[in-house]
Write an enzyme that holds these catalytic residues in place. Structure first.
Site, PDB file in Angstrom:
ATOM      1  N   MET A  26      -0.876  -5.238   4.381  1.00 11.39           N
ATOM      2  CA  MET A  26      -2.269  -4.784   4.409  1.00 11.39           C
ATOM      3  C   MET A  26      -2.470  -3.656   3.392  1.00 11.39           C
ATOM      4  O   MET A  26      -3.481  -2.939   3.448  1.00 11.39           O
ATOM      5  CB  MET A  26      -2.653  -4.320   5.817  1.00 11.39           C
ATOM      6  CG  MET A  26      -2.568  -5.467   6.830  1.00 11.39           C
ATOM      7  SD  MET A  26      -3.629  -5.273   8.263  1.00 11.39           S
ATOM      8  CE  MET A  26      -3.006  -3.764   8.946  1.00 11.39           C
ATOM      9  N   HIS A  30       4.330   1.683   1.168  1.00 14.00           N
ATOM     10  CA  HIS A  30       5.356   2.726   1.125  1.00 14.00           C
ATOM     11  C   HIS A  30       6.683   2.076   0.747  1.00 14.00           C
ATOM     12  O   HIS A  30       6.751   0.844   0.507  1.00 14.00           O
ATOM     13  CB  HIS A  30       5.437   3.444   2.485  1.00 14.00           C
ATOM     14  CG  HIS A  30       5.559   2.512   3.651  1.00 14.00           C
ATOM     15  ND1 HIS A  30       6.697   1.779   3.900  1.00 14.00           N
ATOM     16  CD2 HIS A  30       4.674   2.175   4.617  1.00 14.00           C
ATOM     17  CE1 HIS A  30       6.511   1.054   4.982  1.00 14.00           C
ATOM     18  NE2 HIS A  30       5.285   1.264   5.436  1.00 14.00           N
ATOM     19  N   ALA A  31       7.737   2.884   0.719  1.00 16.11           N
ATOM     20  CA  ALA A  31       9.039   2.378   0.247  1.00 16.11           C
ATOM     21  C   ALA A  31       9.548   1.204   1.093  1.00 16.11           C
ATOM     22  O   ALA A  31      10.272   0.336   0.592  1.00 16.11           O
ATOM     23  CB  ALA A  31      10.049   3.519   0.242  1.00 16.11           C
ATOM     24  N   HIS A  33       7.732  -1.264   2.319  1.00 18.35           N
ATOM     25  CA  HIS A  33       7.122  -2.485   1.764  1.00 18.35           C
ATOM     26  C   HIS A  33       7.818  -2.884   0.460  1.00 18.35           C
ATOM     27  O   HIS A  33       8.033  -4.068   0.194  1.00 18.35           O
ATOM     28  CB  HIS A  33       5.643  -2.249   1.429  1.00 18.35           C
ATOM     29  CG  HIS A  33       4.748  -2.056   2.606  1.00 18.35           C
ATOM     30  ND1 HIS A  33       4.141  -0.863   2.887  1.00 18.35           N
ATOM     31  CD2 HIS A  33       4.334  -2.922   3.574  1.00 18.35           C
ATOM     32  CE1 HIS A  33       3.376  -0.987   3.961  1.00 18.35           C
ATOM     33  NE2 HIS A  33       3.488  -2.223   4.407  1.00 18.35           N
ATOM     34  N   SER A 182       2.327   2.781   7.137  1.00 20.02           N
ATOM     35  CA  SER A 182       1.087   3.141   6.433  1.00 20.02           C
ATOM     36  C   SER A 182       0.283   4.135   7.255  1.00 20.02           C
ATOM     37  O   SER A 182      -0.482   4.926   6.717  1.00 20.02           O
ATOM     38  CB  SER A 182       0.240   1.890   6.194  1.00 20.02           C
ATOM     39  OG  SER A 182       0.970   0.981   5.415  1.00 20.02           O
TER      40      SER A 182
HETATM   41  O1  PAF Z   1       2.289  -6.176   9.190  1.00 20.46           O
HETATM   42  C1  PAF Z   1       1.194  -6.224   8.597  1.00 20.46           C
HETATM   43  O2  PAF Z   1       0.914  -5.470   7.659  1.00 20.46           O
HETATM   44  C2  PAF Z   1       0.147  -7.230   9.038  1.00 20.46           C
HETATM   45  O3  PAF Z   1       0.152  -7.389  10.423  1.00 20.46           O
HETATM   46  C3  PAF Z   1       0.276  -8.596   8.329  1.00 20.46           C
HETATM   47  C4  PAF Z   1       1.593  -9.276   8.672  1.00 20.46           C
HETATM   48  C5  PAF Z   1       0.173  -8.398   6.832  1.00 20.46           C
HETATM   49  C6  PAF Z   1      -0.854  -9.532   8.764  1.00 20.46           C
HETATM   50  O4  PAF Z   1      -2.095  -9.001   8.455  1.00 20.46           O
END
Ligand code: PAF
Length: 278
Positions: A26, A30-31, A33, A182
């Site tokens: 979404m 951050h690190a 991800h 986040s």
């Molecule tokens: O984990 C997330 O950021 C959200 O739940 C996802 C998997 C992108 C679905 O919107």
């Protein structure tokens, strides 16, 4: 790196790709991800990171409107990480008509986080299925911090026979142990100092469960009381089977301690997997 906003353009870009890795996010990256993206990069030829704040998974009183939208900064980080495509659709692109058909998730989706966020996992499963159908990845990477989400997505893939391998990425932590999220950006300075206590409390839960002096329910209750006394609003502290997410059976060895609690306006979640060695 391409930044793509429409499904048509994405289809064109992916037309000749044979080994695609998807990391759904979404945004406000951050690190943790970035680590998911590099994991995807190691296991596929073309990495797509989707960035979409999915309204379907937010409850009426949650932070949909205030959720940080930081596409420019996110894109720079992803380019440095070697990502091939950022797919950032608008709401109208992903939901051109009202989404009247949604995934009804399994009963476990109404426990733990689902107990206080009743439509949340239906919204997550629905958008993830849409992203899978749009991107058609060979692999998809999700973080273990959202342990229940990961479990439900694995169920989605297995129960709908989706030809996608789900890869779990380890939780990345700040130096004091706080799981990267986040939503950590919502914490004020005092809350940020206190926030690491959720991980520490879960570590105590794990130690106590391993010692087997108290029953698991008692450990959950004492930890809830401990955090409550320190000003947290605790949604749950729960010890579950890591395989089924149900309360552990007597012979379950692979467990997970999960917690969700609010500090001020910020809801934090975390978990620790552990083995009960007899
Ligand atoms: O984990 C997330 O950021 C959200 O739940 C996802 C998997 C992108 C679905 O919107």
């Amino acid at each position: 790196m391409q930044i793509i906003h429409t499904i048509t353009e994405l289809n064109q870009s992916l037309a000749n790709q044979k080994n695609i890795g998807l990391v759904p996010t979404m945004g406000n990256l951050h690190a943790g991800h970035i680590r998911l993206a590099t994991t995807a990069k190691e296991q596929s030829d073309c990495v797509v990171v989707s960035i979409f704040v999915n309204p379907l998974q937010f409850g009426a009183n949650e932070d949909l409107a205030s959720y940080p939208r930081t596409l420019d900064v996110d894109s720079k980080k992803l380019e440095t990480a070697g990502v091939d495509i950022v797919f950032a659709p608008s709401e109208g692109e992903l939901y051109p008509t009202p989404q009247t058909m949604t995934i009804a998730p399994p009963p476990i989706a109404y426990e733990l986080c689902g107990a206080s966020r009743s439509g949340h996992f239906s919204g997550v499963a629905t958008v993830v299925l849409k992203l899978f159908n749009i991107v058609r990845p060979n692999i998809a990477v999700f973080g273990k911090k959202d342990f229940q989400q990961l479990f439900i997505i694995r169920q989605l893939v297995s129960q709908f026979n989706l030809p996608i391998e789900i890869i779990a990425g380890d939780t990345m932590r700040e130096e004091d142990g706080l799981a990267m999220s986040s939503r950590n950006g919502y914490l004020n300075a005092a809350e940020r100092l206190e926030a690491q206590r959720l991980y520490r409390a879960l570590s105590l839960v794990v130690d106590a469960a391993k010692k087997k002096k108290l029953d698991l329910r008692e450990i959950e209750l004492q930890t809830t009381q401990y955090l409550t006394q320190l000003g947290w609003i605790v949604d749950y502290i729960s010890i579950r089977s890591a395989k089924t997410l149900l309360p552990p059976a007597a012979d379950d060895q692979n467990l997970v301690a999960l917690g969700a609690a609010r500090l001020g306006k910020t809801r934090l979640i975390d978990n620790i997997e552990f083995d009960l060695v007899s």
